[in-house]
Design a protein around this motif. Structure first.
Motif, short mmCIF file in Angstrom:
data_model
loop_
_atom_site.label_atom_id
_atom_site.label_comp_id
_atom_site.label_asym_id
_atom_site.label_seq_id
_atom_site.Cartn_x
_atom_site.Cartn_y
_atom_site.Cartn_z
N ALA A 1 15.29 -14.13 24.80
CA ALA A 1 15.04 -15.18 25.80
C ALA A 1 15.45 -16.54 25.24
CB ALA A 1 13.56 -15.19 26.18
N ALA A 2 15.08 -16.79 23.97
CA ALA A 2 15.39 -18.09 23.36
C ALA A 2 16.90 -18.29 23.26
CB ALA A 2 14.75 -18.18 21.98
N ILE B 1 1.99 -18.01 8.42
CA ILE B 1 0.76 -18.06 7.64
C ILE B 1 0.04 -16.70 7.56
CG2 ILE B 1 -1.50 -19.15 7.48
CD1 ILE B 1 -0.17 -21.72 8.42
N PRO B 2 -0.11 -15.95 8.67
CA PRO B 2 -0.79 -14.65 8.54
C PRO B 2 -0.09 -13.72 7.55
CG PRO B 2 -0.56 -15.24 10.86
CD PRO B 2 0.19 -16.27 10.09
N PHE C 1 -1.95 -12.10 4.13
CA PHE C 1 -2.11 -10.69 3.81
C PHE C 1 -1.20 -10.27 2.66
CE2 PHE C 1 -3.34 -10.73 8.43
CZ PHE C 1 -4.69 -10.66 8.16
N PRO D 1 3.99 -22.31 10.80
CA PRO D 1 2.64 -21.92 11.21
C PRO D 1 2.53 -20.42 11.50
CG PRO D 1 3.42 -23.77 12.53
CD PRO D 1 4.54 -23.38 11.64
N LEU D 2 3.62 -19.84 12.03
CA LEU D 2 3.57 -18.42 12.38
C LEU D 2 3.70 -17.54 11.14
CD1 LEU D 2 5.89 -18.72 15.47
CD2 LEU D 2 3.43 -18.42 15.50
N SER E 1 18.99 -21.31 24.86
CA SER E 1 19.75 -22.24 24.02
C SER E 1 21.22 -22.28 24.43
CB SER E 1 19.66 -21.82 22.55
OG SER E 1 18.39 -22.06 22.06
N LEU F 1 9.30 -26.45 11.06
CA LEU F 1 8.12 -26.92 11.78
C LEU F 1 7.64 -25.87 12.79
CD1 LEU F 1 7.31 -29.83 11.15
CD2 LEU F 1 8.00 -30.44 13.44
N LEU F 2 8.60 -25.19 13.42
CA LEU F 2 8.25 -24.21 14.44
C LEU F 2 7.76 -22.92 13.82
CD1 LEU F 2 11.29 -24.51 16.87
CD2 LEU F 2 9.24 -25.89 16.75
N ALA G 1 11.45 -12.30 22.53
CA ALA G 1 11.42 -13.76 22.45
C ALA G 1 12.75 -14.30 21.94
CB ALA G 1 10.28 -14.20 21.53
N LEU H 1 15.78 -20.65 18.98
CA LEU H 1 15.36 -21.81 19.78
C LEU H 1 16.14 -23.06 19.40
CD1 LEU H 1 11.49 -21.40 19.92
CD2 LEU H 1 13.03 -21.41 21.85
N LEU I 1 13.43 -28.92 11.99
CA LEU I 1 12.67 -28.49 13.16
C LEU I 1 12.29 -27.02 13.04
CD1 LEU I 1 11.65 -29.49 15.83
CD2 LEU I 1 13.74 -28.70 16.88
N ILE J 1 13.24 -16.19 15.82
CA ILE J 1 12.83 -16.86 17.06
C ILE J 1 13.10 -18.36 16.93
CG2 ILE J 1 10.91 -17.34 18.63
CD1 ILE J 1 9.56 -14.85 17.64
#
Lengths: 252, 237
Positions: B229-230, B186-187, B191, B183-184, B234, B179-180, B226, B166, B176, B162
């Protein structure tokens, strides 16, 4: 012939046009500003001077009156950003893109405020500024998501592409919201459970939670004010080539 | 007349054939560029090497650190390889051709991500036992490590794609994208390391693996939407 009834009042449809949105926001601004000022000042005085001290935490608990509203707002703001982004993606509505863009810095500020006040509250209560607890970590992720959306938005030069790309990213990040919300219930954490629930009465006495509610509503009004200010600036910036903006600026 | 026209054109290929063709093409292209194939693995090894040198070479301490370090290194190695996923296709214009194809874009995207995963995530999973010896991870932890990587790295590839989609139109997407995407990630990290730690201490790791599987299922269903779409955003922007 019966005229077909519209679902929503006319001004709601008018919000989609940058020009009308600019004017409607201008009309709403004074009201929300007064409400925010009164609620925030009143709530603050009530919370700091008249609400009873906590039997365990003493006066240090009073930071809840900043912490909870900013945390709630950080999440609501993300929801608004994602929903506005989705509207912009689906119906190609310029104003929705602008709302999404204006939301990001406000939400990021609120997330920072929630984390900071949480740290200040954590020091006397838990004995440390930071613990790697589910609620705190997921809130930190929320801040990172805001920062990512903002970075993406500023990295892409074309405005409409930037808006669409950040909308996709904010929709993807939406998975984090339920994780934050339920982190205190799914994991065993130090963080206490939510103060306000829709279905139950708060666990604290009324003279403690009523000022909190006032603060929350005040924060929402304040958010509305900042959002409208940013939105109006954004509309002017993006529509700077259209006739009405020129007329408006020349008439001043 | 119409029939003649139809006959003169190449017959439309089915979805399965398109999927297989894309997968084969991507694998072949990657296998020809050996350096891109090996770079993430070397990076993985190097990051792992830094920890004993930088933190402490003491076996007991390293064993405790191992699950987290291996997972973080795998995450960074995946991220590093992500940027090139659509980049070459974008540069030579074949991405636009893929977007124009009548078959659903999601399918092509899944094939590309699968090819990417087979050469990074799967490779990382296979190297993991070697790494676990280097970091003195107890032998009981190795199956847990491999299983969690096997279930977790496809999610990393899907989510990373994704970010790659983008940023594909940007000249400097490198920083970049991390950075995007980080965070995603982390889950998955939580686990994944949880599963390894459970395996080391002899606790049941079914729950962690189930959660990783759930993340993967969610990723397979939603991420291609996603990514598609991205990519459209782009390329058109």
């Amino acid at each position: 012939m019966v005229e077909k009834k519209k679902w929503l009042p006319r001004w709601f449809y008018q919000l989609a046009s940058p020009r009308w949105c600019f004017q409607i926001c201008g009309k709403l601004l004074p009201g929300f500003s007064v409400a925010a000022l009164v609620l925030l000042l009143g709530g603050m005085v009530w919370a700091l001077l008249f609400a009873p001290a906590d039997y365990q935490q003493g006066n240090s608990f009073r930071i809840i009156y900043l912490h909870v509203p900013s945390a709630i707002l950080a999440q609501s703001c993300y929801m608004l950003m994602a929903v506005a982004g989705a509207i912009g993606l689906i119906w190609k509505m310029k104003v929705a893109d602008m709302v999404a863009k204006s939301c990001a810095p406000i939400g990021a500020t609120m997330a920072v405020l929630a984390l900071l006040t949480g740290a200040i509250w954590g020091k006397p209560t838990w004995g440390s500024w930071w613990v790697w607890d589910a609620r705190l970590t997921s809130m930190l992720i929320l801040l990172f998501l805001y920062l990512g959306v903002m970075a993406l938005n500023s990295a892409i030069e074309s405005e409409s592409t930037a808006a669409q790309a950040s909308a996709v990213l904010s929709l993807v990040g939406l998975v984090n919201i339920p994780i934050i919300k339920y982190s205190v219930e799914w994991w065993n954490t130090l963080h206490q459970p939510a103060t306000f629930k829709l279905t139950e009465r708060p666990a604290m006495p009324a003279d403690m939670w009523v000022p909190l509610l006032v603060m929350v509503v005040g924060f929402y009004c304040f958010f509305a004010v900042t959002l409208m200010l940013r939105l109006r600036n954004e509309i002017l910036r993006r529509e700077r080539r259209s006739g009405w903006v020129r007329d408006l600026l020349l008439s001043k | 007349m119409n029939q003649q026209l139809g006959a003169s054109r190449r017959p439309d290929i089915g979805m399965g054939a398109l999927f297989a063709a894309t997968l084969k093409r991507d694998l072949k292209l990657s296998l020809r560029r050996k350096s891109e194939l090996v770079n993430p693995l070397i990076f993985f090894l190097m990051v792992i090497t830094l920890f004993p040198l930088g933190v402490s070479p003491e076996p007991g301490f390293l064993a405790e650190l191992a699950p987290g370090v291996i997972w973080v290194a795998a995450l960074l190695a995946t991220l590093l390889s992500m940027d090139s996923l659509f980049r070459t296709d974008f540069d030579d214009g074949s991405l636009e051709q893929l977007l124009l194809s009548p078959q659903p874009l999601m399918l092509v995207v899944v094939a590309k991500v699968l090819a990417h995963w087979m050469l990074t995530g799967l490779a990382l999973t296979l190297v993991a036992p070697l790494i676990s010896v280097m970091l003195f991870l107890p032998a009981e932890g190795v199956p847990g490590l491999m299983l969690s990587l096997l279930l977790g790295t496809p999610t990393l590839s899907l989510v990373g794609a994704i970010g790659a989609a983008l940023t594909v139109g940007l000249k400097r997407g490198g920083v970049l994208i991390s950075l995007l995407v980080l965070p995603l990630y982390i889950p998955v990290l939580i686990f994944g390391t949880g599963a390894v730690q459970a395996a080391v201490t002899g606790l049941p790791l079914g729950g962690y693996l189930a959660l990783l599987g759930a993340l993967l299922a969610l990723g397979i269903v939603l991420a291609p939407l996603a990514i598609g779409a991205a990519l459209r955003i782009s390329v058109s922007g």
